[in-house]
Design an enzyme around this catalytic site. Sequence first.
Site, PDB file in Angstrom:
ATOM      1  N   HIS A  34       0.994  -5.584 -11.401  1.00  0.00           N
ATOM      2  CA  HIS A  34       1.801  -4.379 -11.686  1.00  0.00           C
ATOM      3  C   HIS A  34       1.905  -3.995 -13.074  1.00  0.00           C
ATOM      4  O   HIS A  34       2.935  -3.631 -13.728  1.00  0.00           O
ATOM      5  CB  HIS A  34       3.194  -4.509 -10.963  1.00  0.00           C
ATOM      6  N   ASP A  36      -1.166  -2.834 -14.509  1.00  0.00           N
ATOM      7  CA  ASP A  36      -2.269  -1.817 -14.690  1.00  0.00           C
ATOM      8  C   ASP A  36      -1.757  -0.719 -15.069  1.00  0.00           C
ATOM      9  O   ASP A  36      -2.276   0.001 -15.870  1.00  0.00           O
ATOM     10  CB  ASP A  36      -3.326  -2.092 -13.532  1.00  0.00           C
ATOM     11  N   GLY A 121      -9.894  -6.423   4.213  1.00  0.00           N
ATOM     12  CA  GLY A 121      -8.553  -6.176   4.250  1.00  0.00           C
ATOM     13  C   GLY A 121      -7.761  -7.374   3.918  1.00  0.00           C
ATOM     14  O   GLY A 121      -6.372  -7.165   4.327  1.00  0.00           O
ATOM     15  N   GLY A 123      -7.022  -8.360   0.860  1.00  0.00           N
ATOM     16  CA  GLY A 123      -6.622  -8.268  -0.549  1.00  0.00           C
ATOM     17  C   GLY A 123      -7.537  -9.098  -1.615  1.00  0.00           C
ATOM     18  O   GLY A 123      -7.286  -9.203  -2.727  1.00  0.00           O
ATOM     19  N   SER A 126     -12.977  -6.317  -0.519  1.00  0.00           N
ATOM     20  CA  SER A 126     -14.096  -6.352   0.130  1.00  0.00           C
ATOM     21  C   SER A 126     -14.500  -5.006  -0.219  1.00  0.00           C
ATOM     22  O   SER A 126     -15.781  -4.533  -0.343  1.00  0.00           O
ATOM     23  CB  SER A 126     -14.019  -6.296   1.416  1.00  0.00           C
ATOM     24  N   SER A 127     -13.532  -3.918  -0.598  1.00  0.00           N
ATOM     25  CA  SER A 127     -14.152  -2.482  -0.615  1.00  0.00           C
ATOM     26  C   SER A 127     -14.677  -2.199  -1.987  1.00  0.00           C
ATOM     27  O   SER A 127     -15.817  -1.859  -2.096  1.00  0.00           O
ATOM     28  CB  SER A 127     -12.902  -1.560  -0.535  1.00  0.00           C
ATOM     29  N   ASP A 171     -10.519  -4.098  -9.913  1.00  0.00           N
ATOM     30  CA  ASP A 171     -11.408  -4.509  -8.873  1.00  0.00           C
ATOM     31  C   ASP A 171     -12.902  -4.612  -8.911  1.00  0.00           C
ATOM     32  O   ASP A 171     -13.560  -5.303  -8.844  1.00  0.00           O
ATOM     33  CB  ASP A 171     -10.917  -4.196  -7.090  1.00  0.00           C
ATOM     34  N   TYR A 220       5.424  -0.065  -3.296  1.00  0.00           N
ATOM     35  CA  TYR A 220       4.675   0.199  -4.555  1.00  0.00           C
ATOM     36  C   TYR A 220       5.151   1.194  -5.230  1.00  0.00           C
ATOM     37  O   TYR A 220       5.601   1.392  -6.566  1.00  0.00           O
ATOM     38  CB  TYR A 220       2.933   0.301  -4.115  1.00  0.00           C
TER      39      TYR A 220
HETATM   40  P1  ADP Z   1      -9.695  -5.174   0.871  1.00  0.00           P
HETATM   41  O1  ADP Z   1     -10.427  -4.150  -0.099  1.00  0.00           O
HETATM   42  O2  ADP Z   1      -8.559  -5.685   0.513  1.00  0.00           O
HETATM   43  O3  ADP Z   1     -10.806  -6.319   1.562  1.00  0.00           O
HETATM   44  P2  ADP Z   1      -9.735  -2.524   1.946  1.00  0.00           P
HETATM   45  O4  ADP Z   1      -8.640  -1.904   3.199  1.00  0.00           O
HETATM   46  O5  ADP Z   1      -9.614  -1.974   0.881  1.00  0.00           O
HETATM   47  O6  ADP Z   1      -9.278  -4.239   1.914  1.00  0.00           O
HETATM   48  O7  ADP Z   1     -11.248  -2.556   2.364  1.00  0.00           O
HETATM   49  C1  ADP Z   1     -11.776  -2.990   3.773  1.00  0.00           C
HETATM   50  C2  ADP Z   1     -12.786  -1.955   4.149  1.00  0.00           C
HETATM   51  O8  ADP Z   1     -13.912  -2.016   3.400  1.00  0.00           O
HETATM   52  C3  ADP Z   1     -13.183  -2.167   5.672  1.00  0.00           C
HETATM   53  O9  ADP Z   1     -12.212  -1.717   6.271  1.00  0.00           O
HETATM   54  C4  ADP Z   1     -14.389  -1.507   5.573  1.00  0.00           C
HETATM   55  O10 ADP Z   1     -14.269  -0.074   5.756  1.00  0.00           O
HETATM   56  C5  ADP Z   1     -15.070  -1.523   4.272  1.00  0.00           C
HETATM   57  N1  ADP Z   1     -15.976  -2.782   4.028  1.00  0.00           N
HETATM   58  C6  ADP Z   1     -15.564  -3.803   3.376  1.00  0.00           C
HETATM   59  N2  ADP Z   1     -16.810  -4.435   3.407  1.00  0.00           N
HETATM   60  C7  ADP Z   1     -17.808  -4.043   4.318  1.00  0.00           C
HETATM   61  C8  ADP Z   1     -18.995  -4.358   5.013  1.00  0.00           C
HETATM   62  N3  ADP Z   1     -19.669  -5.701   4.532  1.00  0.00           N
HETATM   63  N4  ADP Z   1     -19.432  -3.445   5.842  1.00  0.00           N
HETATM   64  C9  ADP Z   1     -19.144  -2.516   5.904  1.00  0.00           C
HETATM   65  N5  ADP Z   1     -17.843  -2.059   5.561  1.00  0.00           N
HETATM   66  C10 ADP Z   1     -17.059  -2.875   4.722  1.00  0.00           C
HETATM   67 MG    MG Z   2      -9.792  -2.620  -1.357  1.00  0.00          MG
END
Ligand code: ADP
Ligand code: MG
Length: 384
Positions: A34, A36, A121, A123, A126-127, A171, A220
């Site tokens: 917190h 950033d 999802g 944290g 992955s996004s 990120d 948040y």
């Molecule tokens: P986090 O970033 O913490 O993992 P987010 O909700 O911000 O969670 O992002 C997750 C979303 O990113 C998933 O619901 C999906 O839509 C997308 N995503 C991530 N990796 C992939 C993948 N390999 N293929 C398709 N979509 C993905």
């Molecule tokens: Mg994310």
Amino acid sequence: MHDPAALRSLHLARFQAVPAIFVAPGRVNLIGEHTDYAEGFVMPVAIDFATLAGISPRTDGKIVVYSENYGEEKTFEAAAPPTQAGKHWSDYPLGVVAILAGEGYKIPGFSLSLWGDVPLGSGLSSSAALEVVTMLAVTSLIGVAIPGPVLARLCQRVENEFVGANCGIMDQFISANGKENHALLLDCRDLSFKLAPIPAHIALVIANTMVKHSIAGGDYPTRRRESEAACAVIDSHRGGVPFLRDATLDDLEKWGHEMEPKSLLRARHVISEDLRTVAAEKALEKGDLAEVGRLMAEAHRSYSKDFEGSCVEADLMVELAQDLPGLIGARLTGGGFGGCTINLVEQSQAKAFAAELGKRYAAKTGIEPQIHICHASGGAHRLE
Ligand code: ADP
Ligand code: MG
């Protein structure tokens, strides 16, 4: 399937073309929570969970994206891609296309195959890994080389402006610019950064509490408002304090009595967290791991008690780690109210540490946690 050969075969079988393959990692924040949005410091590390993308050109003017994680394919017209998000995973690659088009690049048809092992999802971002790997793949396809920090900013815009998630730049920045066996101290004011060594014998044990609470009124935004109110009080007295980054603990001594009690506590967390984050980089530089552990413990106490950003389960996960062999430091990481803890642990003890922590947490809560043993990894790059 961290193995590019597997993605290559998959892409070849589906699209009858040999792809160029790229990788981008997920991340964990070692310290700096917190800070950033107060233009302060964060210190993320790229982890060895990552997303791979294979890309090849097409001649039919279509953009076809396939995710092995979802087992699903979507097709769009390159000349007229959607300009709005559809609440679907393809929003991320489409957002990359939209942001690049907005920057004046002409995007041709292509086939993109995706596969990642960053838990979705949880944290671990992955996004951001998906945005960064797609951005790298598409810019490489059109023959454009974009420096890591600029690429990170474009990816943040994908998430803010296209997907519609109000995230900071941490990120995407670490996913694009991380370095193996290093953490990255990022100054969120001007995006200058410094790499700090994490010795190879240290494991990052990430323990998912499997809970995510929301508090009344929105967690948040409430915390953010409270800390910004404290900043305004300081600014009204001495000026030049647009963000808590510019405030000191001394300011709180002087004018804290004019603040709402909760505002004072939130500000104390943010100001002291900036100091700890900068100090943690210095300690890593010196190889003083005991000091890093001490700063992490202090950061957790501040996050939990002053910021009230933790929860029973996360406090428990941190507490249960304290006497386990090999622990250097433990704290709650991420936006708070649940999620994951980050534990710095001697590699030789990491397996036993993870097993015992999981057992203790399950016995106390009845919840089976997911515990990952990771390492400080490199940032996004081309694989083949
Ligand atoms: P986090 O970033 O913490 O993992 P987010 O909700 O911000 O969670 O992002 C997750 C979303 O990113 C998933 O619901 C999906 O839509 C997308 N995503 C991530 N990796 C992939 C993948 N390999 N293929 C398709 N979509 C993905
Ligand atoms: Mg994310």
